[in-house]
Design a protein around this motif. Structure first.
Motif, mmCIF file in Angstrom:
data_model
loop_
_atom_site.group_PDB
_atom_site.id
_atom_site.type_symbol
_atom_site.label_atom_id
_atom_site.label_comp_id
_atom_site.label_asym_id
_atom_site.label_seq_id
_atom_site.Cartn_x
_atom_site.Cartn_y
_atom_site.Cartn_z
ATOM 1 N N GLY A 225 0.800 -1.223 0.000
ATOM 2 C CA GLY A 225 0.000 0.000 0.000
ATOM 3 C C GLY A 225 0.830 1.267 0.000
ATOM 4 O O GLY A 225 0.411 2.297 0.535
ATOM 5 N N ARG A 226 2.037 1.222 -0.619
ATOM 6 C CA ARG A 226 2.922 2.383 -0.582
ATOM 7 C C ARG A 226 3.050 3.067 -1.945
ATOM 8 O O ARG A 226 3.960 3.864 -2.148
ATOM 9 N N THR A 227 2.143 2.783 -2.871
ATOM 10 C CA THR A 227 2.211 3.400 -4.183
ATOM 11 C C THR A 227 1.771 4.860 -4.096
ATOM 12 O O THR A 227 0.738 5.171 -3.506
ATOM 13 N N THR A 228 2.569 5.743 -4.693
ATOM 14 C CA THR A 228 2.213 7.168 -4.701
ATOM 15 C C THR A 228 1.722 7.556 -6.095
ATOM 16 O O THR A 228 2.293 7.149 -7.103
ATOM 17 N N ILE A 229 0.662 8.328 -6.134
ATOM 18 C CA ILE A 229 0.088 8.812 -7.386
ATOM 19 C C ILE A 229 0.131 10.340 -7.364
ATOM 20 O O ILE A 229 -0.498 10.965 -6.513
ATOM 21 N N ASP A 230 0.895 10.936 -8.259
ATOM 22 C CA ASP A 230 0.978 12.401 -8.366
ATOM 23 C C ASP A 230 -0.009 12.867 -9.425
ATOM 24 O O ASP A 230 0.236 12.737 -10.628
ATOM 25 N N MET A 231 -1.135 13.411 -8.986
ATOM 26 C CA MET A 231 -2.210 13.778 -9.903
ATOM 27 C C MET A 231 -1.894 15.077 -10.642
ATOM 28 O O MET A 231 -1.422 16.045 -10.051
ATOM 29 N N ASP A 232 -2.157 15.067 -11.941
ATOM 30 C CA ASP A 232 -1.952 16.240 -12.777
ATOM 31 C C ASP A 232 -2.897 16.135 -13.965
ATOM 32 O O ASP A 232 -3.498 15.089 -14.218
ATOM 33 N N ARG A 233 -3.028 17.218 -14.724
ATOM 34 C CA ARG A 233 -3.871 17.190 -15.922
ATOM 35 C C ARG A 233 -3.079 16.576 -17.073
ATOM 36 O O ARG A 233 -1.913 16.906 -17.286
ATOM 37 N N ILE A 234 -3.738 15.686 -17.797
ATOM 38 C CA ILE A 234 -3.069 14.946 -18.874
ATOM 39 C C ILE A 234 -3.900 15.049 -20.138
ATOM 40 O O ILE A 234 -5.111 14.785 -20.119
ATOM 41 N N ASP A 235 -3.255 15.404 -21.231
ATOM 42 C CA ASP A 235 -3.924 15.419 -22.528
ATOM 43 C C ASP A 235 -3.924 13.987 -23.076
ATOM 44 O O ASP A 235 -2.873 13.435 -23.398
ATOM 45 N N ALA A 236 -5.105 13.389 -23.173
ATOM 46 C CA ALA A 236 -5.211 11.967 -23.527
ATOM 47 C C ALA A 236 -4.615 11.648 -24.900
ATOM 48 O O ALA A 236 -3.866 10.673 -25.033
ATOM 49 N N PRO A 237 -4.917 12.418 -25.977
ATOM 50 C CA PRO A 237 -4.340 12.087 -27.288
ATOM 51 C C PRO A 237 -2.814 12.084 -27.264
ATOM 52 O O PRO A 237 -2.175 11.184 -27.831
ATOM 53 N N ASN A 238 -2.212 13.093 -26.615
ATOM 54 C CA ASN A 238 -0.744 13.148 -26.543
ATOM 55 C C ASN A 238 -0.182 11.969 -25.763
ATOM 56 O O ASN A 238 0.850 11.394 -26.130
ATOM 57 N N LEU A 239 -0.850 11.615 -24.654
ATOM 58 C CA LEU A 239 -0.397 10.495 -23.834
ATOM 59 C C LEU A 239 -0.370 9.200 -24.647
ATOM 60 O O LEU A 239 0.659 8.513 -24.709
ATOM 61 N N ILE A 240 -1.487 8.879 -25.279
ATOM 62 C CA ILE A 240 -1.603 7.597 -25.971
ATOM 63 C C ILE A 240 -0.725 7.578 -27.213
ATOM 64 O O ILE A 240 -0.054 6.576 -27.513
ATOM 65 N N ARG A 241 -0.705 8.705 -27.936
ATOM 66 C CA ARG A 241 0.139 8.771 -29.135
ATOM 67 C C ARG A 241 1.613 8.572 -28.774
ATOM 68 O O ARG A 241 2.358 7.836 -29.445
ATOM 69 N N GLY A 242 2.051 9.214 -27.695
ATOM 70 C CA GLY A 242 3.443 9.090 -27.275
ATOM 71 C C GLY A 242 3.808 7.672 -26.879
ATOM 72 O O GLY A 242 4.908 7.188 -27.192
ATOM 73 N N ILE A 243 2.895 6.986 -26.193
ATOM 74 C CA ILE A 243 3.162 5.609 -25.774
ATOM 75 C C ILE A 243 3.264 4.690 -26.988
ATOM 76 O O ILE A 243 4.168 3.848 -27.076
ATOM 77 N N VAL A 244 2.343 4.850 -27.929
ATOM 78 C CA VAL A 244 2.372 4.017 -29.138
ATOM 79 C C VAL A 244 3.669 4.253 -29.910
ATOM 80 O O VAL A 244 4.315 3.303 -30.398
ATOM 81 N N LEU A 268 -7.495 14.040 -18.920
ATOM 82 C CA LEU A 268 -7.556 13.121 -17.787
ATOM 83 C C LEU A 268 -6.872 13.763 -16.586
ATOM 84 O O LEU A 268 -6.085 14.712 -16.731
ATOM 85 N N ARG A 269 -7.163 13.239 -15.424
ATOM 86 C CA ARG A 269 -6.449 13.678 -14.229
ATOM 87 C C ARG A 269 -5.768 12.453 -13.636
ATOM 88 O O ARG A 269 -6.436 11.494 -13.229
ATOM 89 N N GLY A 270 -4.451 12.482 -13.652
ATOM 90 C CA GLY A 270 -3.735 11.309 -13.175
ATOM 91 C C GLY A 270 -2.234 11.523 -13.152
ATOM 92 O O GLY A 270 -1.736 12.629 -13.346
ATOM 93 N N ASP A 271 -1.517 10.431 -12.937
ATOM 94 C CA ASP A 271 -0.059 10.426 -12.892
ATOM 95 C C ASP A 271 0.451 9.970 -14.249
ATOM 96 O O ASP A 271 0.237 8.814 -14.643
ATOM 97 N N VAL A 272 1.124 10.863 -14.970
ATOM 98 C CA VAL A 272 1.569 10.549 -16.335
ATOM 99 C C VAL A 272 2.433 9.303 -16.354
ATOM 100 O O VAL A 272 2.223 8.385 -17.168
#
Length: 534
Positions: A225-244, A268-272
């Protein structure tokens, strides 16, 4: 009656499972009380009593037996029971709740062909039968619960044993290649044309081993239970395109085609880094199980303020019996020694926990063996428009220079000192090295050091104590920029390093380019600090 009651008791004692006890009750209890028919109704965990108008419903609700001597008595209160009894030719009935400490287990119902006078003696017999049945059912229920717990524990231990065996195999396999090629390089026993192949093999297998260690550390953090999540605003198209784009070279090397459909605009709101880890794991899983000539399709759509991302492939698919367990820890579709695919089987479990930490969901779909697999991730869309991100500091260029920057590298491992020193010297830095804290303090007091890089685990005095001594000195050394470069990679160890006085915590293994960027950043802060104090 006493003889028949003893026979019932003996039959119940010999029955172990709930099913066997229920069968004995239905067959033997009716005979003991002289009923034409006996019926046992067991309740579920919700203890729903049943329909209105039934005498069994009243018995469960009140916890008291119901005796109906004739149907004429029951028409007003138990009209449904009376109607059913009349349809079957019965003239009277009794309903006895089977009560335990936690509530009713069920209800035992008897039907009689003739009107019955339920006097005190007869009622006592019926209640005694119900009590015997209750004790037997409760005992069987507890036995089955204990057996399930034992079976679950044995299964968990078996899966852990298989997992440990897999970990050992997966760590030893790349180590074999690393040590083998390194041994040949040390003895200078290979032709020069083979040298590039040896270096590439060492690098590839070391990277593979680092990935395995990262997965194990992630698994340990999540399990604790020690996982840390740093929440931030994420542009979904850029995120997925970059991963692919990042996995496309691997796909090309495996002759697998990745097709990316247009991704709808969504914030999205999450940890990139954590979301990148999720989709890299999913794409990596698809690559692993999709043969050459296959395809991976990545698509997304918006459904009810949720972004649904689908990663589908034309690979080997998942057997229907394994599909419910695909996200479980320690589980692999093929855990035998003849399996065709490497890995620890932690990637999907890690992905599931990270998605759920973002208040999302993940599921697996497959029509069966040889019919491909799809993973569907849903993530909530941010309710507000994405804010313009502040202009992030540009990454230093690859050819960044460190001319004039004096760096002290403190590490008890000579190979680590040599690696970091060479990476920084190639960029123009001046390097001093120490293998313990005392030598480090001596160099710091003697020379004008700009940046300190120190390990944590060292013989004698560790890195925590070293940085505390430096910070508490009250002299020019107290403000020196310092980074912990260490294999102590847990979140609590990072927090401890920063609290002790390090400005940066970097977990080994570290890419040389990351070391250069980090030193450039720390040296820049040092120069700015010096100018402001002048």
């Amino acid at each position: 009656r006493t003889t028949r009651l003893h026979a019932l008791t003996a039959s119940l004692s010999e029955s172990v499972s709930v099913t066997a006890v229920a069968k004995a009750i239905v067959e033997q209890a009716r005979i003991v009380v002289g009923a034409a028919e006996g019926e046992l109704k067991l309740l579920g965990d919700n203890h729903e009593p049943g329909e209105a108008g039934l005498c069994t419903t009243n018995a469960i609700k009140t916890g008291r037996p119901v005796f109906v001597g004739s149907l004429a008595e029951s028409h007003e209160s138990y009209w449904l029971s009376a109607a059913r009894a009349a349809d079957n030719g019965f003239a009277s009935m009794a309903a006895l709740p089977l009560m335990v400490k936690g509530g009713p287990l069920g209800v035992l119902e008897f039907h009689f062909n003739a009107p019955v006078n339920f006097d005190e003696e007869y009622q006592a017999l019926l209640i005694s039968v119900a009590q015997h049945c209750t004790q037997a059912l409760d005992r069987a229920r507890l036995y089955e619960t204990a057996e399930r717990a034992r079976s679950d524990a044995e299964r968990a231990n078996r899966l852990k044993d298989e997992f440990v065996s897999t970990v050992s195999h997966e760590l030893r396999t790349p180590l074999n290649a690393i040590l083998g090629w390194a041994s040949m390089l040390r003895t200078d026993s290979m032709d020069s044309e083979v040298f590039p192949q040896a270096v590439e093999s060492i690098y590839r297998n070391a990277s593979r081993q680092a990935k395995l260690v990262d997965d194990l550390l992630d698994f340990a953090r999540m399990a604790g239970g020690r996982t840390t999540i740093d929440m931030d605003r994420i542009d979904a198209p850029n995120l997925i395109r970059g991963i692919v784009e990042s996995v496309s070279p691997l796909a090309a090397g495996s002759q697998v085609d990745i097709q990316l459909s247009p991704i709808p605009d969504a914030t999205l709101r999450g940890d990139v880094k954590r979301l990148e880890q999720v989709f890299v794991n999913l794409l990596g899983n698809s690559l692993k199980f999709t043969p050459a000539g296959g395809r991976i399709m990545v698509s997304a759509r918006i459904v009810d303020r949720v972004l649904e991302i689908r990663v589908a492939d034309t690979g080997i698919g998942i057997e229907p019996e394994f599909l419910p367990y695909v996200f479980e820890r320690f589980r692999q579709g093929d855990g035998t020694t003849t399996r065709n695919h490497s890995g620890l089987g932690l990637g999907l479990s890690i992905a599931k926990q990270l998605v759920e930490a973002h208040k999302g969901t993940i599921r697996a779909e497959s029509a069966g063996k040889g019919k491909g697999t799809a993973f569907v991730v849903t993530l909530p869309i941010s309710g507000q428009e994405a804010e313009r991100a502040a202009a992030a500091a540009a990454e230093p260029p690859v050819d960044v220079r460190l001319d004039g920057v004096h760096v002290l590298v403190v590490d008890d491992e000579k190979d680590t000192r040599d690696l970091i020193g060479r990476a920084l010297e190639d960029r123009g830095a001046l390097i001093s090295v120490a293998d313990n804290s005392e030598d480090a303090i001596e160099i710091l007091e003697r020379d004008d050091i700009d940046v300190l890089l120190a390990d944590i685990a060292m013989p004698g005095e560790d890195g925590y104590s070293l940085i505390r001594r430096i910070r508490s000195g009250g002299n020019r050394l107290a403000s020196i920029p310092a980074a912990a470069v260490t294999a102590h990679a847990r979140d609590d160890e990072r927090t401890r390093a920063l609290a002790a006085g390090f400005h940066v915590h970097m977990a080994k293994p570290v890419e040389p380019s990351e070391i250069v960027r980090m030193v450039n950043h720390l040296a820049h802060d040092r120069r700015v600090s010096r100018r402001s104090s002048m």
